[in-house]
Structures are given as C-alpha cells and as structure tokens.
Design a protein around this motif. Sequence first.
Motif, PDB file in Angstrom:
ATOM      1  N   SER A 157       0.824  -1.215   0.000  1.00  0.00           N
ATOM      2  CA  SER A 157       0.000   0.000   0.000  1.00  0.00           C
ATOM      3  C   SER A 157       0.852   1.256   0.000  1.00  0.00           C
ATOM      4  CB  SER A 157      -0.972   0.001   1.186  1.00  0.00           C
ATOM      5  OG  SER A 157      -0.308   0.266   2.399  1.00  0.00           O
ATOM      6  N   VAL A 158       1.910   1.274   0.823  1.00  0.00           N
ATOM      7  CA  VAL A 158       2.765   2.458   0.892  1.00  0.00           C
ATOM      8  C   VAL A 158       3.661   2.563  -0.346  1.00  0.00           C
ATOM      9  CG1 VAL A 158       4.726   1.503   2.206  1.00  0.00           C
ATOM     10  CG2 VAL A 158       4.066   3.900   2.519  1.00  0.00           C
ATOM     11  N   LYS A 159       3.948   1.440  -0.974  1.00  0.00           N
ATOM     12  CA  LYS A 159       4.692   1.460  -2.237  1.00  0.00           C
ATOM     13  C   LYS A 159       3.824   2.067  -3.342  1.00  0.00           C
ATOM     14  CE  LYS A 159       7.542  -1.535  -5.122  1.00  0.00           C
ATOM     15  NZ  LYS A 159       7.984  -2.900  -5.410  1.00  0.00           N
ATOM     16  N   GLN A 160       2.534   1.755  -3.282  1.00  0.00           N
ATOM     17  CA  GLN A 160       1.578   2.273  -4.260  1.00  0.00           C
ATOM     18  C   GLN A 160       1.284   3.756  -4.016  1.00  0.00           C
ATOM     19  OE1 GLN A 160       0.181   0.060  -6.607  1.00  0.00           O
ATOM     20  NE2 GLN A 160      -0.788   1.786  -7.644  1.00  0.00           N
ATOM     21  N   ASP A 161       1.220   4.140  -2.726  1.00  0.00           N
ATOM     22  CA  ASP A 161       0.911   5.524  -2.367  1.00  0.00           C
ATOM     23  C   ASP A 161       1.787   5.934  -1.181  1.00  0.00           C
ATOM     24  OD1 ASP A 161      -0.134   7.962  -1.597  1.00  0.00           O
ATOM     25  OD2 ASP A 161      -2.224   7.313  -1.597  1.00  0.00           O
ATOM     26  N   TYR A 162       2.857   6.701  -1.465  1.00  0.00           N
ATOM     27  CA  TYR A 162       3.850   7.057  -0.432  1.00  0.00           C
ATOM     28  C   TYR A 162       3.254   7.864   0.729  1.00  0.00           C
ATOM     29  CZ  TYR A 162       3.968  11.875  -2.115  1.00  0.00           C
ATOM     30  OH  TYR A 162       3.617  13.161  -2.434  1.00  0.00           O
ATOM     31  N   LEU A 164       0.734   7.087   2.450  1.00  0.00           N
ATOM     32  CA  LEU A 164       0.166   6.188   3.466  1.00  0.00           C
ATOM     33  C   LEU A 164       1.241   5.773   4.475  1.00  0.00           C
ATOM     34  CD1 LEU A 164      -2.050   3.995   1.104  1.00  0.00           C
ATOM     35  CD2 LEU A 164      -2.872   5.662   2.763  1.00  0.00           C
ATOM     36  N   THR A 165       1.825   6.773   5.125  1.00  0.00           N
ATOM     37  CA  THR A 165       2.930   6.520   6.061  1.00  0.00           C
ATOM     38  C   THR A 165       2.484   5.714   7.282  1.00  0.00           C
ATOM     39  OG1 THR A 165       2.485   8.679   7.052  1.00  0.00           O
ATOM     40  CG2 THR A 165       4.228   8.578   5.397  1.00  0.00           C
ATOM     41  N   GLU A 166       1.177   5.727   7.565  1.00  0.00           N
ATOM     42  CA  GLU A 166       0.659   4.933   8.695  1.00  0.00           C
ATOM     43  C   GLU A 166       0.934   3.441   8.482  1.00  0.00           C
ATOM     44  OE1 GLU A 166      -1.294   6.683   6.618  1.00  0.00           O
ATOM     45  OE2 GLU A 166      -2.406   8.206   7.733  1.00  0.00           O
ATOM     46  N   SER A 167       1.152   3.063   7.232  1.00  0.00           N
ATOM     47  CA  SER A 167       1.468   1.660   6.927  1.00  0.00           C
ATOM     48  C   SER A 167       2.720   1.224   7.674  1.00  0.00           C
ATOM     49  CB  SER A 167       1.665   1.459   5.426  1.00  0.00           C
ATOM     50  OG  SER A 167       0.453   1.638   4.749  1.00  0.00           O
ATOM     51  N   TYR A 168       3.740   2.091   7.726  1.00  0.00           N
ATOM     52  CA  TYR A 168       4.975   1.768   8.446  1.00  0.00           C
ATOM     53  C   TYR A 168       4.690   1.564   9.939  1.00  0.00           C
ATOM     54  CZ  TYR A 168       7.474   3.365   4.253  1.00  0.00           C
ATOM     55  OH  TYR A 168       7.949   3.511   2.976  1.00  0.00           O
ATOM     56  N   TYR A 169       3.846   2.430  10.480  1.00  0.00           N
ATOM     57  CA  TYR A 169       3.460   2.333  11.891  1.00  0.00           C
ATOM     58  C   TYR A 169       2.792   0.979  12.161  1.00  0.00           C
ATOM     59  CZ  TYR A 169       1.195   3.579  16.322  1.00  0.00           C
ATOM     60  OH  TYR A 169       0.776   3.603  17.625  1.00  0.00           O
ATOM     61  N   ASN A 170       1.857   0.617  11.280  1.00  0.00           N
ATOM     62  CA  ASN A 170       1.113  -0.640  11.452  1.00  0.00           C
ATOM     63  C   ASN A 170       2.020  -1.860  11.293  1.00  0.00           C
ATOM     64  OD1 ASN A 170      -1.354   0.722  11.874  1.00  0.00           O
ATOM     65  ND2 ASN A 170      -1.644   0.935   9.677  1.00  0.00           N
ATOM     66  N   ILE A 171       2.960  -1.784  10.362  1.00  0.00           N
ATOM     67  CA  ILE A 171       3.908  -2.885  10.168  1.00  0.00           C
ATOM     68  C   ILE A 171       4.756  -3.068  11.429  1.00  0.00           C
ATOM     69  CG2 ILE A 171       5.942  -3.669   8.872  1.00  0.00           C
ATOM     70  CD1 ILE A 171       4.680  -2.164   6.411  1.00  0.00           C
ATOM     71  N   ALA A 172       5.220  -1.932  11.987  1.00  0.00           N
ATOM     72  CA  ALA A 172       6.025  -1.992  13.215  1.00  0.00           C
ATOM     73  C   ALA A 172       5.225  -2.639  14.352  1.00  0.00           C
ATOM     74  CB  ALA A 172       6.465  -0.586  13.614  1.00  0.00           C
ATOM     75  N   ALA A 173       3.955  -2.236  14.489  1.00  0.00           N
ATOM     76  CA  ALA A 173       3.095  -2.805  15.541  1.00  0.00           C
ATOM     77  C   ALA A 173       2.878  -4.299  15.326  1.00  0.00           C
ATOM     78  CB  ALA A 173       1.755  -2.071  15.573  1.00  0.00           C
ATOM     79  N   LEU A 174       2.708  -4.703  14.071  1.00  0.00           N
ATOM     80  CA  LEU A 174       2.518  -6.128  13.762  1.00  0.00           C
ATOM     81  C   LEU A 174       3.778  -6.931  14.081  1.00  0.00           C
ATOM     82  CD1 LEU A 174       0.476  -5.747  10.483  1.00  0.00           C
ATOM     83  CD2 LEU A 174      -0.172  -7.259  12.357  1.00  0.00           C
TER      84      LEU A 174
END
Length: 202
Positions: A157-162, A164-174
């Motif tokens: 998702s963040v690769k498709q739309d930079y 969407l920085t919350e994606s990094y946050y969610n990945i870290a939490a996961l």
Amino acid sequence: MAKTIIFTFRLISLLILLVPNLQAETSRKKEATTALKKQIFAYHRSDEETKSIPYIERYLELSPAEIYFKLLYAKALLYRTDLEVPKNDEAIESRINKNKAIQSNYTKSAKIFQENVTHLQKIRPRDSNLGRWLYLWAFAEWFSDNKEKAIKLFQKSVKQDYRLTESYYNIAALYESLGQWRDAELYWRKYEKAEREKEEED
C-alpha cells in the motif's frame, strides 16, 4: 406460405409487446440503482458504513459485476459497528458465538478485498485509490489474524501511495506483536522518517 406469414406476423406482434416491457424493466432498474447509490454515498460520507450494508447488498443484487461497490461493501464490513462485542461476565458459549460472528465478518471482508483489489490491480494498475484499498485490505487480514499477509499488504500500500505513512506504523506494531523486535525497530524508524518528510513537504 400462409402458415409462414401467420408465424412471422405473430413473432413480430410478440416482439412489439416485449420491447416496451424490457424498456420499462431497464428504466425501473436504473431508477433503483440510482436511489441506492445516493443512499450508499450519503452513509459513507457521514462515516456510517454499517447503515450502508443492506443498501450495498441490494445494489449488488441488481449490479453484481461492479468492483467499486464490492470494495465499498468490504470496507463497510471492515468498519461494521453493529456486531456485539463479548463481555467477560457472560457465558462462555455466548462469548464464543460473538467472537465467531466478528471473525467471520472480518474474514468475509478480507475475501471480498482480495478478489476485487487483485482484479483492480490487473485492469487498472494506475488507479489512484489502489493504495488505499490495499491499506484497508491489510486491516481486514490483520483483524482476521493473518498478520504476515497484513504486513505484505501494508508494504504494497505504501509502495503504491507514499502518503500512506501509517502503513509503516502498522507494520512496526505487527512485528512487535510477532516478537520480531529488530524488524519492528526498522519500521518505527521508517515511520518517523516518512512523517518528517511529509511534514517538510507540507
């Protein structure tokens, strides 16, 4: 010869009767779908996705091939608020049933996202909303307890739309929830860097 003429005349008469009926049916369907669209969009604009569910289901009965409304349906299921949350003081069987209903809802959402986002990627790979749909699909997988898959989807998702920085946050939490501390730390740093860059850009 006379029989052929009679048959042809009857066939033409039948077609003359059928055409207005088909036109009336098409017109009724168009009116119904227009009214349903209006109601669906109104609920989604006011963040009342749950209320839109029966309208989307009816719309998809009339227009089953529309990807966009299937994705709205998956989103409405993801944001659903009308399922009862189990309480600690209730009977175990009741808690199990409520948990099953919630899990089943998220699984259904994830499945609809998978079928339609995958299709959208093939037919419209440059769609401006693709990143957002991948992001929502990631949450559906996360809530369905498919954490590894959710991580991959957040990355896409963040690769498709930079933005969407919350994606990094969610990945870290996961990664933290999986006990993968190094990976979690890497993505916390990515999130902080992306947020700083976004602020500078604004």
